[in-house]
Every structure is written in structure tokens, then in C-alpha cells.
Design a protein around this motif. Sequence first.
Motif, PDB file in Angstrom:
ATOM      1  N   GLU A   6      -5.883  18.963  33.704  1.00  0.00           N
ATOM      2  CA  GLU A   6      -6.221  18.356  32.335  1.00  0.00           C
ATOM      3  C   GLU A   6      -7.224  18.993  31.677  1.00  0.00           C
ATOM      4  N   ALA A   7      -8.341  18.865  32.173  1.00  0.00           N
ATOM      5  CA  ALA A   7      -9.845  19.369  31.804  1.00  0.00           C
ATOM      6  C   ALA A   7      -9.520  20.748  31.367  1.00  0.00           C
ATOM      7  N   ILE A   8      -8.898  21.608  32.491  1.00  0.00           N
ATOM      8  CA  ILE A   8      -8.651  23.156  32.200  1.00  0.00           C
ATOM      9  C   ILE A   8      -7.763  23.261  30.972  1.00  0.00           C
ATOM     10  N   ARG A   9      -6.570  22.681  30.723  1.00  0.00           N
ATOM     11  CA  ARG A   9      -5.739  22.849  29.549  1.00  0.00           C
ATOM     12  C   ARG A   9      -6.437  22.190  28.255  1.00  0.00           C
ATOM     13  N   LYS A  10      -7.387  21.490  28.132  1.00  0.00           N
ATOM     14  CA  LYS A  10      -8.017  20.974  27.143  1.00  0.00           C
ATOM     15  C   LYS A  10      -9.273  22.035  26.629  1.00  0.00           C
ATOM     16  N   LYS A  11      -9.898  22.372  27.608  1.00  0.00           N
ATOM     17  CA  LYS A  11     -10.760  23.365  27.635  1.00  0.00           C
ATOM     18  C   LYS A  11     -10.461  24.673  26.949  1.00  0.00           C
ATOM     19  N   ARG A  12      -9.082  25.200  27.549  1.00  0.00           N
ATOM     20  CA  ARG A  12      -8.591  26.428  27.063  1.00  0.00           C
ATOM     21  C   ARG A  12      -7.999  26.321  25.560  1.00  0.00           C
ATOM     22  N   GLU A  13      -7.623  25.192  25.175  1.00  0.00           N
ATOM     23  CA  GLU A  13      -7.203  25.110  23.893  1.00  0.00           C
ATOM     24  C   GLU A  13      -8.522  24.904  23.144  1.00  0.00           C
ATOM     25  N   GLU A  14      -9.425  24.423  23.375  1.00  0.00           N
ATOM     26  CA  GLU A  14     -10.598  24.393  22.622  1.00  0.00           C
ATOM     27  C   GLU A  14     -11.463  25.673  22.594  1.00  0.00           C
ATOM     28  N   MET A  15     -11.311  26.494  23.684  1.00  0.00           N
ATOM     29  CA  MET A  15     -11.884  27.962  23.566  1.00  0.00           C
ATOM     30  C   MET A  15     -10.936  28.616  22.685  1.00  0.00           C
ATOM     31  N   VAL A  16      -9.605  28.569  22.523  1.00  0.00           N
ATOM     32  CA  VAL A  16      -8.854  29.221  21.533  1.00  0.00           C
ATOM     33  C   VAL A  16      -9.062  28.896  20.263  1.00  0.00           C
ATOM     34  N   SER A  17      -9.307  27.584  20.074  1.00  0.00           N
ATOM     35  CA  SER A  17      -9.649  27.261  18.620  1.00  0.00           C
ATOM     36  C   SER A  17     -10.935  27.638  18.111  1.00  0.00           C
TER      37      SER A  17
ATOM     38  N   LYS B 225     -14.448  31.437  14.862  1.00  0.00           N
ATOM     39  CA  LYS B 225     -15.593  31.610  14.906  1.00  0.00           C
ATOM     40  C   LYS B 225     -15.804  33.282  15.547  1.00  0.00           C
ATOM     41  N   GLY B 226     -14.764  33.727  16.086  1.00  0.00           N
ATOM     42  CA  GLY B 226     -14.482  34.824  16.678  1.00  0.00           C
ATOM     43  C   GLY B 226     -14.653  34.951  18.099  1.00  0.00           C
TER      44      GLY B 226
END
Length: 70
Positions: free
Chosen positions: A9-20, A25-26
Motif C-alpha cells: 500500500e505504501a508503494i502504491r501511494k508513493k508511486r501515485e505521489e511521485m507521478v503527481s 514540477k517535472g
Amino acid sequence: MRQAEFLEEAIRKKREEMVSIGMVKGLQSKETIICSQELDNLMNEYYKVLINSKESSTVLDFHDILLTSA
């Protein structure tokens, strides 16, 4: 919740955050890179849990997480 499930779950959320962050911001922004490194750390921790638990079925889940795009 098992540690592996928590990390999934933490990986899924972090991936979403990174993409966002990357979209706003690039991909080469400091924030995106830091988030990517945090994701790498979570994935490494998850992999260690799998190796230590020797759950072969969960190894396949890990493979699926890596291949699943956000």
C-alpha cells in the motif's frame, strides 16, 4: 495487516505521489527525485521482507506491483 501488505500500500501511494509531483514540477525536479528515492527505499524494504519470509506467491505479487502503472 502483514508487513508486506502495508508496504504494498505504501508503494502504491508513493508511486501515485511521485507521478503527481512529476506532472506538476517535472520529472527532474528535486521533489520528484526525492520521492523516487523514497519509492526505491520502500521497494527495497518490501523485497527484503519477501526474501526473509520466503513466500513464493508474494514474490509474484511484488513482480505485479513493479509492472503495474499508476
